[in-house]
Design an enzyme around this catalytic site. Sequence first.
Site, PDB file in Angstrom:
ATOM      1  N   GLU A 164      72.659   8.047  54.838  1.00 23.40           N
ATOM      2  CA  GLU A 164      74.066   8.086  55.646  1.00 23.40           C
ATOM      3  C   GLU A 164      75.094   9.627  55.166  1.00 23.40           C
ATOM      4  OE1 GLU A 164      74.004   3.826  57.037  1.00 23.40           O
ATOM      5  OE2 GLU A 164      75.132   4.394  55.125  1.00 23.40           O
ATOM      6  N   GLU A 263      68.218   2.425  60.616  1.00 20.63           N
ATOM      7  CA  GLU A 263      68.830   1.219  58.916  1.00 20.63           C
ATOM      8  C   GLU A 263      69.252   0.486  60.868  1.00 20.63           C
ATOM      9  OE1 GLU A 263      72.181   0.846  56.108  1.00 20.63           O
ATOM     10  OE2 GLU A 263      71.023   2.784  54.921  1.00 20.63           O
TER      11      GLU A 263
END
Length: 362
Positions: A164, A263
């Site tokens: 991320e 995710e």
Amino acid sequence: MKLIYLLLVTVLFFAACSDDNNDPVDPTPDPETKELISAMDLSQLPEIELTNPTFFDLENNAKDFLDIVKENGVNTVRLRLWVNPENEHSGFNEVKTFSGKLKAKGFDIWLTVHYSDTWADPGQQIKPERWSSISYSSLKDSVYSYTQKIMTEIAPDYIQIGNEINSGFLHPEGNIQDQTFQFLELMEQGIQAVRDNSSATKIIIHYAGLNNADWFFNVVRNLDYDMIGLSYYPIWHGKSLTSLKTTLTNLSQTFNKEIVLAETAYPFTLDWNDWTNNIVGQDDQLILPDYPATETGQQQFIERIKQISFDEVEKGRGFCYWGAELIAWKGPEATDASPWENQAVFDFDNKALPVLSAFGAK
């Protein structure tokens, strides 16, 4: 000359009429059939299994956790990797050992390399302690050598260079806003270590959410990577699955990359099974009325996620469910255990939930 010409025409005529040439040849090759990535992030399973929980499949038979998810179509396991965590969990040795076990069961391995001793995400990208005081030149060397070690000793099928990384990684040197050039150089070191040691491992660059994803992937457009990875949770990234589909489509087309949901997750209840505060616990964090926090709502959400991320986006490769294993493993009164047990894929009695049926290829 005229005789030769007539002979040639005659030969071509009979060849065209021959029984061996009845079927026309299509010069266009068949398109390559893409394979679904049906993944779960099971990073905490080695720690959870130390408490010896018993898991039950959809028919209520006691079985090994990995056997249950494998039988239901999960083909890839994603694992986080920390450089030097405070205990052995998510450290190199645990991840290497667990990866070997997973490979023996037939799973592909997807590593999310945090380049940190702890969680790396849009809110923090802290350098490993042992790299904290080294020069920038040495930091680049460390990124290369560490990634090389991962490739030679674990050899994942998929690898993320950072987790991320909306704000970059390895701050402050790799801050994407303040040190864009250095951020790209550090990424290149990780990427080169993968390419130098494997021609098969797919490199993923992972961004959390939908907003500004086009800006981010434009910054990294010249890097040598294979797949775009996005996180998508309704609580943080919006409740429009139409926007999700549009973003996946536009990014994959604009940058000509395969794309995967790295995710996602959804609750099967808003109740709890320990005293650790859950992250999702309110109706206004859900997509209502379409996907309530019920077993059916969770299943239908993931079925829709699979349709979008694989069937409906041309370059879409599938999805990864985060926290599938995060039951309340420390007991009902633990305040430091799972904030996610209502989003796991097993219920509060450790029985497989209907959502597992959404992971198999159709």
